[in-house]
Write a protein that holds these residues in place. Structure first.
Motif, PDB file in Angstrom:
ATOM      1  N   ALA A 107      -4.481  27.226  35.194  1.00  0.00           N
ATOM      2  CA  ALA A 107      -4.844  25.990  35.885  1.00  0.00           C
ATOM      3  C   ALA A 107      -4.653  24.776  34.984  1.00  0.00           C
ATOM      4  N   VAL A 108      -4.961  24.906  33.695  1.00  0.00           N
ATOM      5  CA  VAL A 108      -4.745  23.813  32.749  1.00  0.00           C
ATOM      6  C   VAL A 108      -3.259  23.487  32.672  1.00  0.00           C
ATOM      7  N   ARG A 109      -2.427  24.516  32.629  1.00  0.00           N
ATOM      8  CA  ARG A 109      -0.979  24.277  32.607  1.00  0.00           C
ATOM      9  C   ARG A 109      -0.523  23.602  33.894  1.00  0.00           C
ATOM     10  N   CYS A 110      -1.155  23.965  35.001  1.00  0.00           N
ATOM     11  CA  CYS A 110      -0.815  23.334  36.285  1.00  0.00           C
ATOM     12  C   CYS A 110      -1.102  21.838  36.244  1.00  0.00           C
ATOM     13  N   LEU A 111      -2.237  21.465  35.657  1.00  0.00           N
ATOM     14  CA  LEU A 111      -2.585  20.052  35.557  1.00  0.00           C
ATOM     15  C   LEU A 111      -1.541  19.254  34.775  1.00  0.00           C
ATOM     16  N   ASP A 112      -0.872  19.901  33.857  1.00  0.00           N
ATOM     17  CA  ASP A 112       0.103  19.218  33.007  1.00  0.00           C
ATOM     18  C   ASP A 112       1.517  19.340  33.550  1.00  0.00           C
ATOM     19  N   SER A 113       1.626  19.766  34.804  1.00  0.00           N
ATOM     20  CA  SER A 113       2.936  19.962  35.416  1.00  0.00           C
ATOM     21  C   SER A 113       3.163  18.967  36.539  1.00  0.00           C
ATOM     22  N   PRO A 114       4.377  18.429  36.655  1.00  0.00           N
ATOM     23  CA  PRO A 114       4.667  17.522  37.784  1.00  0.00           C
ATOM     24  C   PRO A 114       4.658  18.256  39.118  1.00  0.00           C
ATOM     25  N   GLN A 115       4.598  19.580  39.094  1.00  0.00           N
ATOM     26  CA  GLN A 115       4.558  20.358  40.327  1.00  0.00           C
ATOM     27  C   GLN A 115       3.147  20.472  40.898  1.00  0.00           C
ATOM     28  N   CYS A 116       2.131  20.000  40.176  1.00  0.00           N
ATOM     29  CA  CYS A 116       0.750  20.067  40.655  1.00  0.00           C
ATOM     30  C   CYS A 116       0.566  19.114  41.838  1.00  0.00           C
ATOM     31  N   THR A 117       0.102  19.655  42.949  1.00  0.00           N
ATOM     32  CA  THR A 117      -0.064  18.842  44.157  1.00  0.00           C
ATOM     33  C   THR A 117      -1.529  18.763  44.593  1.00  0.00           C
ATOM     34  N   GLY A 118      -2.441  19.111  43.706  1.00  0.00           N
ATOM     35  CA  GLY A 118      -3.855  19.125  44.064  1.00  0.00           C
ATOM     36  C   GLY A 118      -4.450  17.738  44.167  1.00  0.00           C
ATOM     37  N   LEU A 119      -5.587  17.671  44.821  1.00  0.00           N
ATOM     38  CA  LEU A 119      -6.368  16.440  44.912  1.00  0.00           C
ATOM     39  C   LEU A 119      -7.535  16.531  43.943  1.00  0.00           C
ATOM     40  N   SER A 120      -7.666  15.527  43.096  1.00  0.00           N
ATOM     41  CA  SER A 120      -8.830  15.467  42.224  1.00  0.00           C
ATOM     42  C   SER A 120     -10.080  15.258  43.060  1.00  0.00           C
ATOM     43  N   PRO A 121     -11.238  15.752  42.595  1.00  0.00           N
ATOM     44  CA  PRO A 121     -12.477  15.342  43.248  1.00  0.00           C
ATOM     45  C   PRO A 121     -12.539  13.823  43.348  1.00  0.00           C
ATOM     46  N   GLY A 122     -12.970  13.339  44.476  1.00  0.00           N
ATOM     47  CA  GLY A 122     -13.104  11.902  44.643  1.00  0.00           C
ATOM     48  C   GLY A 122     -14.434  11.409  44.099  1.00  0.00           C
ATOM     49  N   MET A 123     -14.536  10.116  43.927  1.00  0.00           N
ATOM     50  CA  MET A 123     -15.804   9.488  43.555  1.00  0.00           C
ATOM     51  C   MET A 123     -16.310   8.701  44.755  1.00  0.00           C
ATOM     52  N   LEU A 124     -17.393   9.184  45.361  1.00  0.00           N
ATOM     53  CA  LEU A 124     -18.033   8.453  46.448  1.00  0.00           C
ATOM     54  C   LEU A 124     -19.026   7.470  45.854  1.00  0.00           C
ATOM     55  N   THR A 125     -18.904   6.219  46.251  1.00  0.00           N
ATOM     56  CA  THR A 125     -19.847   5.178  45.834  1.00  0.00           C
ATOM     57  C   THR A 125     -20.548   4.638  47.071  1.00  0.00           C
ATOM     58  N   ALA A 126     -21.877   4.675  47.040  1.00  0.00           N
ATOM     59  CA  ALA A 126     -22.684   4.143  48.140  1.00  0.00           C
ATOM     60  C   ALA A 126     -23.630   3.088  47.590  1.00  0.00           C
ATOM     61  N   TRP A 127     -23.941   2.092  48.409  1.00  0.00           N
ATOM     62  CA  TRP A 127     -24.812   1.013  47.943  1.00  0.00           C
ATOM     63  C   TRP A 127     -25.698   0.519  49.078  1.00  0.00           C
ATOM     64  N   GLY A 128     -26.831  -0.030  48.685  1.00  0.00           N
ATOM     65  CA  GLY A 128     -27.756  -0.612  49.652  1.00  0.00           C
ATOM     66  C   GLY A 128     -28.606  -1.672  48.982  1.00  0.00           C
ATOM     67  N   TRP A 129     -29.104  -2.613  49.779  1.00  0.00           N
ATOM     68  CA  TRP A 129     -29.784  -3.804  49.278  1.00  0.00           C
ATOM     69  C   TRP A 129     -31.283  -3.754  49.563  1.00  0.00           C
ATOM     70  N   ARG A 130     -32.059  -4.334  48.682  1.00  0.00           N
ATOM     71  CA  ARG A 130     -33.505  -4.395  48.817  1.00  0.00           C
ATOM     72  C   ARG A 130     -33.936  -5.754  49.400  1.00  0.00           C
ATOM     73  N   GLY A 131     -34.416  -5.753  50.619  1.00  0.00           N
ATOM     74  CA  GLY A 131     -35.101  -6.904  51.167  1.00  0.00           C
ATOM     75  C   GLY A 131     -34.257  -8.034  51.673  1.00  0.00           C
ATOM     76  N   GLU A 132     -33.010  -8.112  51.270  1.00  0.00           N
ATOM     77  CA  GLU A 132     -32.116  -9.166  51.746  1.00  0.00           C
ATOM     78  C   GLU A 132     -30.774  -8.563  52.067  1.00  0.00           C
ATOM     79  N   ALA A 133     -30.078  -9.152  53.017  1.00  0.00           N
ATOM     80  CA  ALA A 133     -28.756  -8.657  53.382  1.00  0.00           C
ATOM     81  C   ALA A 133     -27.776  -8.920  52.258  1.00  0.00           C
ATOM     82  N   ALA A 134     -26.684  -8.194  52.277  1.00  0.00           N
ATOM     83  CA  ALA A 134     -25.642  -8.386  51.286  1.00  0.00           C
ATOM     84  C   ALA A 134     -25.100  -9.806  51.378  1.00  0.00           C
ATOM     85  N   PRO A 135     -24.676 -10.362  50.225  1.00  0.00           N
ATOM     86  CA  PRO A 135     -24.132 -11.732  50.238  1.00  0.00           C
ATOM     87  C   PRO A 135     -22.811 -11.788  50.987  1.00  0.00           C
TER      88      PRO A 135
END
Length: 278
Positions: A250-278
């Motif tokens: 799998a490490v060799r696969c990561l270093d190959s241009p033939q690797c077609t996998g998707l990296s884990p994504g980064m989900l970012t969520a946010w919310g505001w306290r007491g006032e609406a977003a600007p």
């Protein structure tokens, strides 16, 4: 895992270890470099979101699980915030490079009584997924917001699901998530629920997005996963889904241009306290 049924890592009880104890120990050689590879892959996206949310001059910020401090320092240097309190259970990487406006606190944010003050921004990236109760942590971190403040949480979302092709890369990634859950309790299955957790904590104007960095040979994200597998190797092999030879493949696969996998994504969520977003 080649062929046959694909048992889900969600089916097993979470391990009772902790991040930084069994795996990813800060005292291990090169761990700071591994964290910095993740920062190279994700910091620009994080900073773009924080700027879009209006983070800037005059803001006081809490950076939870600050790692090597790359986000904390960029908040000071680029966003011009007033001050950042960077918190981690082990602050050796943070303490290496003092900076005006940056305060460092060694603390366990899950401990009862953790109350370092109130902040306009509370930010936690790749932290909650390693903890046993993200619901409790979202509520606790939301309680540290000043009126009009924003809580921003980011964690990994797994894209190597049962519908993904079976390849050396996806097999290793599935073994990693299973091994981390079994050993230290990491659970990414809950991450997609973060917007609901923010609403349940009483925050408003909740929204979320996902960033998936491309797996390109030699890129920071490809090197990050290769290093991560190296450090989690024992936990991965213990699942029975891979052996050392398959991880090396799998490490060799990561270093190959033939690797077609998707990296884990980064989900970012946010919310505001007491006032609406600007």
């Amino acid at each position: 895992m080649a062929g046959g049924a694909r048992p889900s890592h969600q089916a097993r009880p979470a391990g009772d270890g902790r991040y930084g104890e069994r795996v990813f120990r800060p005292e291990d050689r090169g761990e700071g470099d591994r964290i910095d590879l993740g920062a190279l892959a994700y910091d620009d996206t994080t900073m773009a979101r924080l700027r879009e949310l209006g983070v800037g001059p005059g803001w006081t910020c809490l950076d939870v699980g600050a790692g090597t401090g790359t986000v904390a320092r960029r908040l000071l240097r680029e966003a011009g915030v007033a001050e950042v309190l960077a918190v981690d259970r082990d602050v050796r990487f943070l303490a290496e490079h003092p900076e005006p406006g940056l305060s460092v606190l060694e603390a366990d944010v899950t401990a009862d009584g953790f109350s370092p003050g109130v902040f306009r921004l509370v930010h936690a990236r790749f932290v909650l997924m390693h903890l046993p109760s993200p619901e409790r942590m979202v509520a606790a971190l939301g309680g540290l917001l000043a009126p009009g403040g924003v809580l921003v949480v980011s964690d990994a979302v797994d894209l190597t699901t049962d519908s993904a092709p079976v390849t050396p890369y996806t097999t290793a990634m599935r073994a990693m998530w299973r091994g981390l859950r079994d050993s230290i309790g990491t659970d990414v299955s809950r991450v997609s629920h973060y917007p609901e957790l923010l609403r349940a904590a009483g925050l408003g104007s909740v929204a979320a997005e996902i960033h998936v960095p491309p797996l390109v040979p030699g890129s920071a994200i490809s090197r990050f996963w290769a290093d991560t597998w190296g450090r989690a190797r024992a936990a991965m092999v213990a699942t029975g889904l891979v052996d050392d030879a398959r991880i090396d493949e799998a490490v060799r696969c990561l270093d190959s241009p033939q690797c077609t996998g998707l990296s884990p994504g980064m989900l970012t969520a946010w919310g505001w306290r007491g006032e609406a977003a600007p």
